[in-house]
Motif scaffolding. Sequence first.
Motif, PDB file in Angstrom:
ATOM      1  N   ALA A  98       4.217   5.828  -5.094  1.00  0.00           N
ATOM      2  CA  ALA A  98       5.296   5.536  -6.275  1.00  0.00           C
ATOM      3  C   ALA A  98       5.948   6.846  -7.015  1.00  0.00           C
ATOM      4  O   ALA A  98       7.102   6.833  -7.671  1.00  0.00           O
ATOM      5  N   ASP A 129       2.267   1.650  -3.481  1.00  0.00           N
ATOM      6  CA  ASP A 129       1.496   1.874  -4.361  1.00  0.00           C
ATOM      7  C   ASP A 129       0.873   3.601  -4.317  1.00  0.00           C
ATOM      8  O   ASP A 129       1.000   4.586  -5.283  1.00  0.00           O
ATOM      9  N   ASP A 130       0.958   4.039  -2.945  1.00  0.00           N
ATOM     10  CA  ASP A 130       0.448   5.578  -2.682  1.00  0.00           C
ATOM     11  C   ASP A 130       1.732   6.383  -2.909  1.00  0.00           C
ATOM     12  O   ASP A 130       1.271   7.487  -3.239  1.00  0.00           O
ATOM     13  N   GLN A 174       0.686  -1.182   0.151  1.00  0.00           N
ATOM     14  CA  GLN A 174      -0.036   0.167  -0.063  1.00  0.00           C
ATOM     15  C   GLN A 174       0.817   1.388   0.032  1.00  0.00           C
ATOM     16  O   GLN A 174       0.472   2.258  -0.552  1.00  0.00           O
ATOM     17  N   THR A 198       5.452  -1.119 -10.513  1.00  0.00           N
ATOM     18  CA  THR A 198       4.381  -0.190 -10.369  1.00  0.00           C
ATOM     19  C   THR A 198       4.572   1.317 -10.929  1.00  0.00           C
ATOM     20  O   THR A 198       3.720   1.822 -11.605  1.00  0.00           O
ATOM     21  N   TYR A 225       8.980  -4.789  -7.189  1.00  0.00           N
ATOM     22  CA  TYR A 225       7.779  -4.287  -7.260  1.00  0.00           C
ATOM     23  C   TYR A 225       7.418  -2.938  -7.401  1.00  0.00           C
ATOM     24  O   TYR A 225       6.625  -2.437  -8.243  1.00  0.00           O
TER      25      TYR A 225
END
Length: 316
Positions: free
Chosen positions: A222, A219-220, A216, A263, A259
């Motif tokens: 990146a 993702d938030d 999380q 992303t 990862y």
Amino acid sequence: MSPVFHREATATEPDAVSALFHEIGVRFSFDPTAPGFSYRQRHDGDGQLTVVALDLGGPFASWGDTDVFGVADVRAASRYDWRTSDESGSGLGRPVLFRPGHPALIMGGALEVTNVNLAPALLRSVAETVYGTEDLPVAFGSAAPVTPRLGRYWTGLAGLVRDTVASEAFAADLVRADLTRHLAVAMLECFPLLGDPVERTLSMAAQTRRYRIAVQFLDDHASLPISIDDAARAADTTTPALVRAFRANHPLGLTPTQYLRRTRLAAAHTDLLRADPTAGATVREIALRWGFAHPGRFAAAYRAVYGVPPRRTLGS
């Protein structure tokens, strides 16, 4: 990964069968117990995983030890009895685990069996990743599954392995890597691993929590100049522990760095689709926005995922 191989063989002499066993790290003798027998073997794998499909005609006895961890899943047999120094049982209706340092005797009849073998170094590496243990050898307390349900789970997984081996997919490195890791985790969970099961469960739960928090966070954030150390701090853990958590929980076993890179690549793809080259948007500008400093490497990574060069996406 080491190269994948496929071999098929038949034999009519016991010594030849033993030699085929030795090729896969299984140092077993093979002795027919009645006149006339047949032996056919299909052997697929690489340096970490081998899948051996055996078709034997006639009763036999087999005795020896193994250099690998192997599970026998008997599909059709008139008899498959096994014995070690401290336990015995039947392989009819449930899989059997063969372990290094635990010589076993097998008394069998005509049968079809799938043996899935994993290298000890691989199994230890996966155990370290999944349970957070360090430098501990893998040791099992029994050749029998923990529960009948887990035995049935392994049998179902063995069917998936047979189907994958029979298809072209097994030759694909990513498919084989994912299957190998799945089998390693299943072996650790389906058979009674020595050690504290409560501690292992707590470790797995903690890793799952760290993984979800870090995903999380990545993702938030990146689009920001974050590091993997930042994600580890957000998940209240260390960077090495976060790497283990990702390897244990991500479907492809990606590291946090991989990862984050994926992303950002996906975000760059979205920007390329939305950008207007007539207004001055360029591949280089979008690549730099998402942290890709080298245009050639960005183009290669983009093509590997999306199948086209980034400039074609921008111009579409």
